[in-house]
Design a protein around this motif. Structure first.
Motif, PDB file in Angstrom:
ATOM      1  N   SER A   1      -8.415  -9.605   2.222  1.00 32.33           N
ATOM      2  CA  SER A   1      -9.681 -10.303   2.025  1.00 32.33           C
ATOM      3  C   SER A   1      -9.774 -10.544   0.399  1.00 32.33           C
ATOM      4  CB  SER A   1     -10.890  -9.561   2.728  1.00 32.33           C
ATOM      5  OG  SER A   1     -10.947  -8.192   2.024  1.00 32.33           O
ATOM      6  N   ASP A   2      -9.492  -9.468  -0.410  1.00 32.18           N
ATOM      7  CA  ASP A   2      -9.574  -9.776  -1.757  1.00 32.18           C
ATOM      8  C   ASP A   2      -9.221 -11.202  -2.217  1.00 32.18           C
ATOM      9  OD1 ASP A   2     -11.146  -7.276  -1.613  1.00 32.18           O
ATOM     10  OD2 ASP A   2      -9.563  -6.487  -3.220  1.00 32.18           O
TER      11      ASP A   2
ATOM     12  N   ARG B   1      -4.790  -5.032  -1.308  1.00 33.22           N
ATOM     13  CA  ARG B   1      -6.125  -5.701  -0.927  1.00 33.22           C
ATOM     14  C   ARG B   1      -6.276  -7.081  -1.108  1.00 33.22           C
ATOM     15  NH1 ARG B   1      -7.520  -1.075  -3.688  1.00 33.22           N
ATOM     16  NH2 ARG B   1      -8.337  -2.414  -5.644  1.00 33.22           N
ATOM     17  N   TRP B   2      -5.298  -7.452  -2.034  1.00 30.68           N
ATOM     18  CA  TRP B   2      -5.397  -9.048  -2.418  1.00 30.68           C
ATOM     19  C   TRP B   2      -4.981  -9.612  -1.504  1.00 30.68           C
ATOM     20  CZ3 TRP B   2      -7.682 -11.817  -6.468  1.00 30.68           C
ATOM     21  CH2 TRP B   2      -7.179 -12.907  -6.686  1.00 30.68           C
TER      22      TRP B   2
ATOM     23  N   ALA C   1       1.045  -1.279  -0.009  1.00 35.51           N
ATOM     24  CA  ALA C   1      -0.021  -0.035   0.031  1.00 35.51           C
ATOM     25  C   ALA C   1       0.960   1.261   0.086  1.00 35.51           C
ATOM     26  CB  ALA C   1      -0.900  -0.114   0.988  1.00 35.51           C
TER      27      ALA C   1
ATOM     28  N   ARG D   1      -2.002  -0.715  -4.364  1.00 40.54           N
ATOM     29  CA  ARG D   1      -3.254  -0.798  -3.520  1.00 40.54           C
ATOM     30  C   ARG D   1      -4.028  -2.020  -3.856  1.00 40.54           C
ATOM     31  NH1 ARG D   1      -2.954   4.741  -4.415  1.00 40.54           N
ATOM     32  NH2 ARG D   1      -4.064   4.755  -6.344  1.00 40.54           N
ATOM     33  N   ARG D   2      -3.988  -2.659  -5.149  1.00 44.72           N
ATOM     34  CA  ARG D   2      -4.751  -3.697  -5.612  1.00 44.72           C
ATOM     35  C   ARG D   2      -4.185  -4.994  -4.736  1.00 44.72           C
ATOM     36  NH1 ARG D   2      -5.771  -4.641 -11.604  1.00 44.72           N
ATOM     37  NH2 ARG D   2      -6.794  -6.687 -10.863  1.00 44.72           N
TER      38      ARG D   2
END
Length: 897
Positions: free
Chosen positions: A621-622, A617-618, A605, A613-614
Motif C-alpha cells: 500500500s505504501d 511495504r512499498w 521482508a 521492510r520498506r
C-alpha cells in the motif's frame, strides 16, 4: 645612437598611450594615436593587445562593464597592427571583440585607409566569407570595397546584409551592387529576412515593385526574375519564406507565352507546393487549359497529382476544370477520365461522389476498355458509392467476389519490446559512455545509467585505472584545470567523473548545498525531477570520495527506467552481505522505479533489514500513487502571468495530484516536492533535452506524469504552443496503470493545434491499444467533454482520428468515436467540423461492418434534407449502422441463394 634610442622611446611612449586609450575606452583617439607608429612599434602593440584580450577573457562576470568598454578599442587598434589580411579579418570578425550594435565602421575605415587596395579587397572578401558575421558587417565590408574597388562578394550573408541596408526608402536604380546581387536573391539558402517584411505587391518602395522597375529599366533581365522566382518556388520551403517570390511573380504579370513555357514547373508546384504556391500554379494551369495551351496529357498529369492532395478546395477546383475541358473536348476522355478516378480514394466521400458522377457524365457506351480500367480504380470508393459505381461501370466496380464476406481484421502496431540495460561496462566502455553522454544534446537513458553504474563500480575496485583513462578523454571539459571558472562546479554525470578524478571536494557534493529553484521555477515539476537527478549524482560522487558503493541500487532493469522487484531485493541482500550502508537518494530512487508486485513483498521482508521492510511495504500500500482531483477550470480564474491569459481564456480540465505524505516523511529532501500536491502548473521554462532522464524518475507512475503533462498539452490545444505531445508515446510505454489522467492527456493531444503534436498523440493511442491498455469508451467520453468545453476542435480531432484509422485501426477509432459523437449531435451547429468527424465515423463503420445503437440525434439529422457535409455524412453513418431489412420474398431469396 642617441637619435635611435630617442625614437624608440617615443615609439614606446606612443604604444603606452594607445594602451591607455584602449583601457579608458577613448576609442575616438585611436586613429590619431596608431597612425604615427612604425612597424616594430605596431608589432609590440599587437602583442600587448593580445595579452590584454586574453586577460579580459578571464575576468569574472562582475567586470562585464569593464570588459565591454575594452572591445571597440581592442578591435580598432588590433586591426591597425595586423599586416596579414587573413589575421586582420580573423581579428575583426572575432565575437569577443564586438559591441552592440556592431562594428565601429568609421574608426576601422580610418585606421585602415592607408593600406594597399588589394590588401583591403582581400580583407573584405574574407569577412564576406564569414557566414556568422558578414550580414552584420555589411557596412564595413562595403566601405572596404569602395576604397579598394574590388569585386562584389556574393556570399549569402553579404547578400542578406545588402538587403538589410536598403532601409525604408528602396532605391535600387543607383545601387552599383544591384546587377550582381539581385540574381543571388533567388539562390541563397534562406531568403533574406528583410524581403519577407517588405513584400506588399503594390507598394512602390517595397522589393517586388523595386525589382520589377529594375527589369523595366534594363538593369536586370526580366527573365532572371521570372526564372529565379519559379526556381525558388519549385525548391519549396515554408509558406512564409516563399511569399515574397510568389508576390514578385504575380507582380511581374507573366504573358501567356511565359506561362506556357513553364507548364512543367506549374505542374510540379501544383503537386507538391505549399497551399498558396499550389493555388497559384493551379490558377495558371487552368487558364492555359481553357485557352487550349495545355495538352490533354499535361492536364491528365496535373490532375492525377492535384487530385491526390488532401486539400478539398484543390480537388474540387480540379474536378470543375476537368468537367469544363471534357465538355469542350469529349475525345480527351480517354486520357482525362482515368485521372478523374484518382479522386475515388479521397477521404471526402462527397468528392468521391462528384468524381464518379463526372465519369458517368462523360463515359460513352462504346468505351469498354476505359470502363474496365475505371471499374478497377472504383474499388477505392467508399462502400456507400459502390451501387452507383456498379451501375455506371459494371460489376467489376463491386470488387472481388467474396471480398465483402471476409471478416474485418484490426491492424495495430507492434508493441515495442523492452530492452534489458545490459551487462556492467568495462573501464574502457565506461569512459566511452561518459564522453558520449556529455556530448549528447538529449542523453539516452540506457547510456546514462550504464555510464553511472560503471563509474560507481569501477571507482570502488579500479579507481586509479578509471581515473587514468578518464583524464585524457575529458581533457576538453571546462572544469578540468581551469582557473577562469573557479567557484563553478560541474553538472550532470561530470559531477561523478570529477569525484573519480579527485577534482571535487566532499563539501561541494553535499546534497543540502543544492541551489534553490528560481522564483519562476518554484512550481515546475521538471525542476523538481531535475533536483532528484542532481541529488542522486551528488550523492554518488560523495560516496566515491568517502565510502565507495559496490554498485547502485537504482540502476534500472529495463530501458524504460523500471526496476524489477526481485533484482532490487537481490541487490539489498548483497549490500547486507558485504556490510554496505545504502545511500539514501539511491534507495529512494530505487523505490520509485521498482515495479510494484505485491507477490514480491515477502522476499523483501525476509531480508530482515530496514530497507527490506520498506521495500515490502512499498510493494504493497505504501507505493500507491496519490489520488488525483479532476475539475473544470473556468475562464474567470485569474492567470498567474500575462502570457498565460490566452491559454486560460477557455474552460478546460485540470488534474491536480494530491499529497504523498510518505515521500515527505521518509524520503530525502530532494524528493519532497514530488510528494506535495501539484496544482495546475504555471508556465515554466526548462531544458527539454533532459526529458528522458527526468521522466525515468517515476517510470512506474504514468498517471502522475500525465497529470503533470496536461497543462502543457492543453496549451498546445488552445494556443500556438507546440511540442508538448512529443513525450506522449514515451509515456505510453512506461509502467503503472493507464488510468484517467493518461487517457485525458492522450485525448487533449489528439486536439492539438499543430499536426506533429496530433501525430504523437495518435502514436500513443495506438500503442495503448496494441498493449491492450486502451479504454476506448473512457477516451471517447474525455473527448466529448473536451469538445463541449471548446478545448478540442472537431476539425483537429477528425484529422487525428482519420490518421489513426488509416493505419488499420478502424474498430478502435470507431469505439472511441461512438462515445464522443452524442455530445456533438446534441447541437451540431455549435461545433464546426462535426461533419468531418461523422465522415471518419462512417468510414470506420463501413470498413468494420459494425452495427449497434445509433448515437442519439443521428436519426433526426440523417432525415433532414440538404447537401451539406454534416447532413450527407450523417445519412451515410446512419445507413452504415442500420442493417438491411431481412429479405422475405421467396423468389428474391431463391435468387440470392
Amino acid at each position: 645612437m642617441t637619435t635611435t634610442t630617442t625614437a624608440g622611446s617615443h615609439q614606446d611612449a606612443a604604444v603606452r598611450h594607445v594602451l591607455d586609450a584602449v583601457r579608458a575606452g577613448r576609442d575616438h583617439e585611436l586613429p590619431g594615436l596608431v597612425g604615427p607608429l612604425d612597424p616594430p612599434a605596431r608589432r609590440a602593440l599587437l602583442a600587448e593587445l593580445k595579452a590584454l584580450r586574453a586577460e579580459a577573457r578571464g575576468w569574472e562576470w562582475d567586470r562585464w562593464r569593464e570588459r565591454d568598454a575594452l572591445r571597440a578599442g581592442l578591435l580598432v587598434a588590433g586591426a591597425a597592427c595586423h599586416t596579414g589580411a587573413a589575421a586582420a579579418a580573423a581579428w575583426i570578425g572575432a565575437r569577443d571583440l564586438r559591441r552592440w550594435p556592431g562594428l565601429p565602421t568609421d574608426l576601422l575605415l580610418d585606421v585602415l585607409a592607408d593600406r594597399d587596395p588589394a590588401w583591403l579587397g582581400d580583407v573584405a572578401r574574407r569577412l564576406a566569407d564569414r557566414a556568422a558575421t558578414a550580414a552584420d558587417d555589411y557596412a564595413f565590408i562595403s566601405g572596404l570595397l569602395r576604397i579598394s574597388g574590388g569585386p562584389v562578394p556574393t556570399t549569402d550573408a553579404f547578400v542578406h546584409g545588402w538587403v538589410d541596408s536598403k532601409g525604408i526608402t528602396l532605391d535600387l536604380h543607383d545601387d552599383p551592387y544591384a546587377p550582381e546581387l539581385v540574381p543571388r536573391l533567388f539562390e541563397t539558402a534562406e531568403p533574406a529576412p528583410a524581403l519577407l517584411w517588405r513584400a506588399e505587391p503594390d507598394n512602390p518602395e517595397h522589393w517586388p515593385s523595386g525589382l520589377v522597375s529594375l527589369a523595366e529599366a534594363g538593369v536586370v533581365e526580366r527573365r532572371t526574375l521570372v526564372d529565379g522566382c519559379t526556381a525558388r518556388l519549385l525548391r519549396g520551403g515554408r509558406p512564409q519564406q516563399l511569399s515574397f517570390y510568389l508576390v514578385l511573380l504575380r507582380r511581374l504579370e507573366l504573358t501567356a507565352a511565359e506561362e506556357q513555357e513553364r507548364a512543367a514547373d506549374w505542374i510540379a508546384m501544383a503537386a507538391d507546393g505549399p497551399a498558396p504556391v499550389a493555388g497559384h500554379a493551379q490558377e495558371v494551369l487552368a487558364r492555359l487549359a481553357l485557352a487550349g495551351a495545355l495538352t490533354a496529357g499535361q492536364l491528365a498529369e496535373m490532375s492525377s497529382l492535384v487530385l491526390f492532395r488532401p486539400e478539398k478546395k484543390f480537388v474540387r477546383a480540379q474536378l470543375v476544370l476537368l468537367g469544363k475541358v471534357l465538355r469542350r473536348d469529349p475525345d480527351a476522355r480517354h486520357e482525362l477520365l482515368p485521372a478523374v478516378a484518382g479522386a475515388f480514394g479521397h477521404e471526402d466521400t462527397a468528392l468521391q461522389e462528384r468524381a464518379l458522377k463526372l465519369v458517368a457524365a462523360h463515359l460513352k457506351p462504346q468505351d469498354e476498355a476505359l470502363r474496365e480500367e475505371l471499374a478497377d480504380q472504383a474499388r477505392a470508393l467508399s462502400p456507400v458509392h459502390r451501387p452507383l459505381a456498379v451501375t455506371v461501370l459494371g460489376a467489376g466496380a463491386a470488387g472481388d467476389p467474396g471480398e465483402a464476406d471476409l471478416p474485418y481484421e484490426e491492424l495495430l502496431p507492434h508493441v515495442p519490446v523492452r530492452r534489458r540495460l545490459g551487462a556492467t561496462p568495462s573501464v574502457a566502455e565506461t569512459v566511452e559512455l561518459v564522453v558520449a553522454v556529455g556530448k549528447a544534446r538529449t542523453p539516452d537513458l540506457t547510456e546514462f545509467e550504464r555510464a553511472l553504474d560503471g563509474l560507481v563500480r569501477h571507482a570502488r575496485l579500479h579507481r586509479a585505472e578509471l581515473a587514468e583513462a578518464l583524464r585524457p578523454a575529458l581533457a576538453g571539459r571546462w572544469w578540468i584545470g581551469s582557473e577562469a571558472h573557479a567557484g563553478r562546479r560541474p553538472a550532470g554525470l561530470d559531477v561523478v567523473a570529477a569525484a573519480v578524478l579527485g577534482l571535487a571536494h566532499p563539501s561541494d557534493l553535499r546534497i543540502d548545498r543544492q541551489r534553490p529553484s528560481g522564483h519562476h521555477h518554484r512550481d515546475c515539476v521538471h525542476e523538481a525531477l531535475g533536483r532528484v537527478l542532481d541529488g542522486r549524482l551528488r550523492e554518488a560522487g560523495q560516496r566515491i570520495l568517502e565510502d565507495p558503493l559496490p554498485f547502485l541500487l537504482a540502476t534500472p532493469s529495463w530501458d524504460t527506467g523500471s526496476l524489477e522487484p526481485d533484482e532490487l531485493t537481490a541487490r539489498l541482500a548483497q549490500y547486507r552481505q558485504v556490510g554496505v550502508r545504502p545511500a539514501p537518494h539511491d534507495f529512494a530512487q530505487a523505490l520509485l522505479r521498482v515495479r510494484r508486485d505485491p507477490a514480491a513483498a515477502a522476499a523483501a521482508a525476509a531480508l530482515d533489514t530496514s530497507e527490506g521492510r520498506r521495500l515490502a511495504r512499498w510493494l504493497g500500500s505504501d507505493g500507491e500513487p496519490a489520488a488525483a482531483i479532476r475539475r473544470v477550470r473556468e475562464p474567470g480564474e485569474r492567470a498567474v502571468h500575462w502570457w498565460e491569459r490566452a491559454g486560460q481564456a477557455v474552460r478546460r480540465i485540470v488534474v491536480e495530484t494530491g499529497d504523498r505524505l510518505l515521500l515527505q516523511r521518509e524520503f530525502p529532501a530532494a524528493f519532497h516536492p514530488l510528494g506535495r500536491p501539484q496544482r495546475e502548473q504555471t508556465r515554466c521554462y526548462h531544458w527539454t533535452g533532459e526529458a528522458p532522464l527526468r521522466w525515468a524518475v517515476l517510470p512506474e507512475d504514468r498517471e502522475t506524469q500525465a497529470a503533470w503533462m496536461l497543462p502543457a498539452l492543453t496549451g498546445c490545444a488552445v494556443t500556438e504552443e507546440r511540442g508538448a505531445a512529443a513525450e506522449l508515446p514515451r509515456l505510453a510505454e512506461l509502467g503503472g496503470p493507464a488510468g484517467p489522467a493518461l487517457h485525458l492527456a492522450v485525448a487533449t493531444g489528439l486536439g492539438a493545434r499543430h499536426g506533429e503534436d496530433r501525430l504523437s498523440a495518435v502514436d500513443a493511442l495506438l500503442l495503448l491499444a496494441a498493449r491492450g491498455e486502451l479504454d476506448a469508451p473512457r477516451l471517447g467520453r474525455d473527448l466529448a467533454e473536451l469538445l463541449s468545453l471548446g478545448t478540442v476542435k472537431p476539425t483537429r480531432l477528425a484529422d487525428a482520428l482519420r490518421t489513426a484509422a488509416s493505419t488499420g485501426a478502424y474498430a478502435t477509432t470507431w469505439a472511441v468515436l461512438a462515445e464522443a459523437l452524442p455530445t456533438l449531435l446534441e447541437d451540431p451547429a455549435a461545433h464546426r467540423g462535426t461533419g468531418e468527424l461523422l465522415s471518419v465515423a462512417a468510414d470506420c463503420v463501413e470498413r468494420t461492418g459494425a452495427t449497434g445503437p445509433l448515437p442519439p440525434g443521428l436519426a433526426d439529422l440523417a432525415t433532414r434534407r440538404g447537401t451539406t457535409q454534416l447532413l450527407t455524412q450523417a445519412a451515410r453513418l446512419h445507413t452504415a449502422l442500420t442493417p438491411p431489412p431481412p429479405t422475405t420474398d421467396p423468389e428474391i431469396r431463391g435468387t440470392a441463394a
